[in-house]
Design an enzyme around this catalytic site. Sequence first.
Site, short mmCIF file in Angstrom:
data_model
loop_
_atom_site.label_atom_id
_atom_site.label_comp_id
_atom_site.label_asym_id
_atom_site.label_seq_id
_atom_site.Cartn_x
_atom_site.Cartn_y
_atom_site.Cartn_z
N LYS A 1 44.29 51.60 -19.72
CA LYS A 1 45.32 51.83 -18.71
C LYS A 1 44.75 51.55 -17.33
CE LYS A 1 48.59 55.48 -17.31
NZ LYS A 1 49.02 56.88 -17.59
N SER B 1 53.69 57.47 -18.56
CA SER B 1 53.35 56.37 -17.69
C SER B 1 52.46 55.32 -18.36
CB SER B 1 52.64 56.91 -16.43
OG SER B 1 51.42 57.55 -16.77
N SER C 1 52.32 61.60 -20.43
CA SER C 1 52.14 60.15 -20.41
C SER C 1 51.36 59.61 -21.60
CB SER C 1 51.42 59.74 -19.12
OG SER C 1 52.21 60.04 -17.99
#
Length: 590
Positions: free
Chosen positions: A78, A152, A176
Site C-alpha cells: 500500500k 482505504s 481499511s
Amino acid sequence: MMNFALDLGVHALLARYRLGSLTCRSVIEEVLARIAAAGDDKVWLSRVPDDALRAQADALDRTGDRSLPLFGIPFGVKDNIDVAGMMTTAACPGFAYKAEVSAEIVQRLVAAGAIVIGKTNLDQFATGLVGVRSPYGVPRNPFNADYIPGGSSSGSAVAVSAGLVSFSLGTDTAGSGRVPAGFNNIVGLKPTPGALSTEGLVPACRSLDCPSVFALSCADAAAVFDVIAPVRTTPSMGKNFRFGTLMAKDAEFFGDEAYASLYEQAVGQLAKMGGIAVPFDYTPFRDAAQLLYNGPWVAERTAAVGAFITGADDDAGVWPVTRDIILAGREYSAVDAFEGQYELADLKARADAGMKDLDILAVPTAGTIYRLSDLEREPVLYNSHLGRYTNFVNFFGMSALALPFGFRPDGLPFGITLIARPHAERTLLAFGARWQRALGLPLGKTVGKLPPADADPIAADDRISIAVVGAHMSGLPLNGQLTELGGRQESTSRTAPLYRFYALPGDPPARPGLLRVAKDGAAIELEVWSLPAATVGAFARQIPSPLGLGSIALEDGSSVLGFLCESYATEGASDITALGGWRAYLKSIA
C-alpha cells in the site's frame, strides 16, 4: 477471471520452488503478464521496473536460499508504506517523497525472500473505507467494475483478488484492512495495534494505525504474519467456542436483504463448526465506532497531515472530501480530547464486560456494498455506513480477521469478520483455515486452490499455553520437560502486578514460587510456552508439590495457565519479588 493457470498462492509457490519445478523468473514473467492483461485497472501507483524485477528473480534463482519462508513470493505494498528507492504518495501527488529506507515490515518480508512488485492505490491519506478517494482513479473491483473495491487499502485488496500478487500489505485504522477484503472475497488480517511495527508508515491516526495483510487463504496470511510479527502467540479458543452475534435491534444492513440473509447463514455455519451463538449488546461498540469520525480523534488526522493540506496548492491533488474530513479536526479542543478519552474508557469497560464470556464476536464485515455512482451522491454518509462494524476495533485494542462467506444473487461477495481479544491472530487464522476448508469457496477472483491441510496454521485449540517462571524457562535445567513433549516458546511477558515471588528451599534444581496476593503485588517476568493438548497431562504429572498449574493474570489483561505455588510453602522462603524474575535471581546468586 484471468486465464492463467499458475497458482500464485504462497504455499503453492513455495512447494514448487522447493521441488525445483518452478523458477522465480517464471513467476515474475507470469506476474508481469497478468498486470499487462489487467490493463488500466488503477491498482498500481508505481511499480518496480520490469527489468529490475527480472534481475531480482534471476539472482534468487542463482544464489537464493530456497528454505527462506517467503522465497520468491511476489507482493504489493500500500502506497502509504515506505519501500526504499520508491515514491510514497499516500495517493496525493503533492505529498510524494522518495523513501530512503523501507518500512520495517517490508524489510522483514524482503529478508525472508519476498519480492516487492509495486505500490498500490488507496483512499488518499488512508482516509476512507470506499476506495474512490484517489486522484489516481478507482481500482477496478474484479467482481463488478460498477461497484466500489472498498478502502482505504483498495489497490492492495484488488491486487490479491485479481491474482496479480500472492499477498499484499495494507493498513487499518478504522477498517481499511477488512472492508476491502470483504468486497474482494479474500482474507484480511488486522493484527492487534502495536503487534507490528508502524515504522515507515504515513500516519492516519498514529495511536490507532496498524499494518494489515491481504491473502487468498488464512494459511498464506499466517505465513506472512509469522515473518512480520516479532512474537508468536496462541491464545486458546475451545472447540465449543462462544461467539457473539448481533441482536435484531443492532443488525443494520441499510436495506441490503441479501447481506442480511448471508449474515444469518454465516451465524449458522459458525454453529455447525461447534460454536455457541450468544446475542450481545452492540451499543458500546457502536458508540465507540462513532467517536472515530464524529469525535476528537479526527484531530489526530489533522495532526498527521493537516499542515501539509493547509499549505497545499490546487496542483497538489488533495481530494476535496479528504481535505474536509482532515481539516475538520480543528474544530475540537483539548477539553474535547480529554472528554473523548473518558468516554472511550467507559465504553471499553462496558464492551469488555459484554465480551467476558465470549471467545469472539462475529459481525458482518460491512452492512452493504455501494455502486461508484452511489458514492458520487453520498460520499460521506455511505462511507460512514461501511465503518459501522469496524471502527471500534482498534479503539479497543482487539485483533480481527475478515473472512469470505458467499455471494449475493448478483455475484458480489459478502464476508464476516471475527473479532477477538488482543494478540489472538494465530487463533483467528487457525479457525479461519477451518472455515475456508469447510466452505470451499473460490479464492478471490482466481483459480487458485487452498493449500494442503498440513499448511494450515496450528490450531490453537489443539495446543494449550502455559506460563513458566523458573527452571522450565528456555535454557534452564527443566526446559527439556517442555521440549520433549512438543513444547514451543510463544512469547515473553510479565504477570499483572498481583504477585509475590519466592525462592523455595530444597534440593536442586532451585525452584521459584509464584503466589497471588491481595496487596503489595508486583509484575514478574515469565515465558509463555504451548504444548499439544494431548501432552499437557503428562507434563502436569511431573510437577511436584507445592507447585501446581493455575490461572495467571498477565499485564495485558489476559490470563494463561501457569505455575503457581501453595501459600504454606512460602514460609521460610526467600522473597525475591524485588528482583522481578527468576533469571535476575539466578544472576544475583551466581
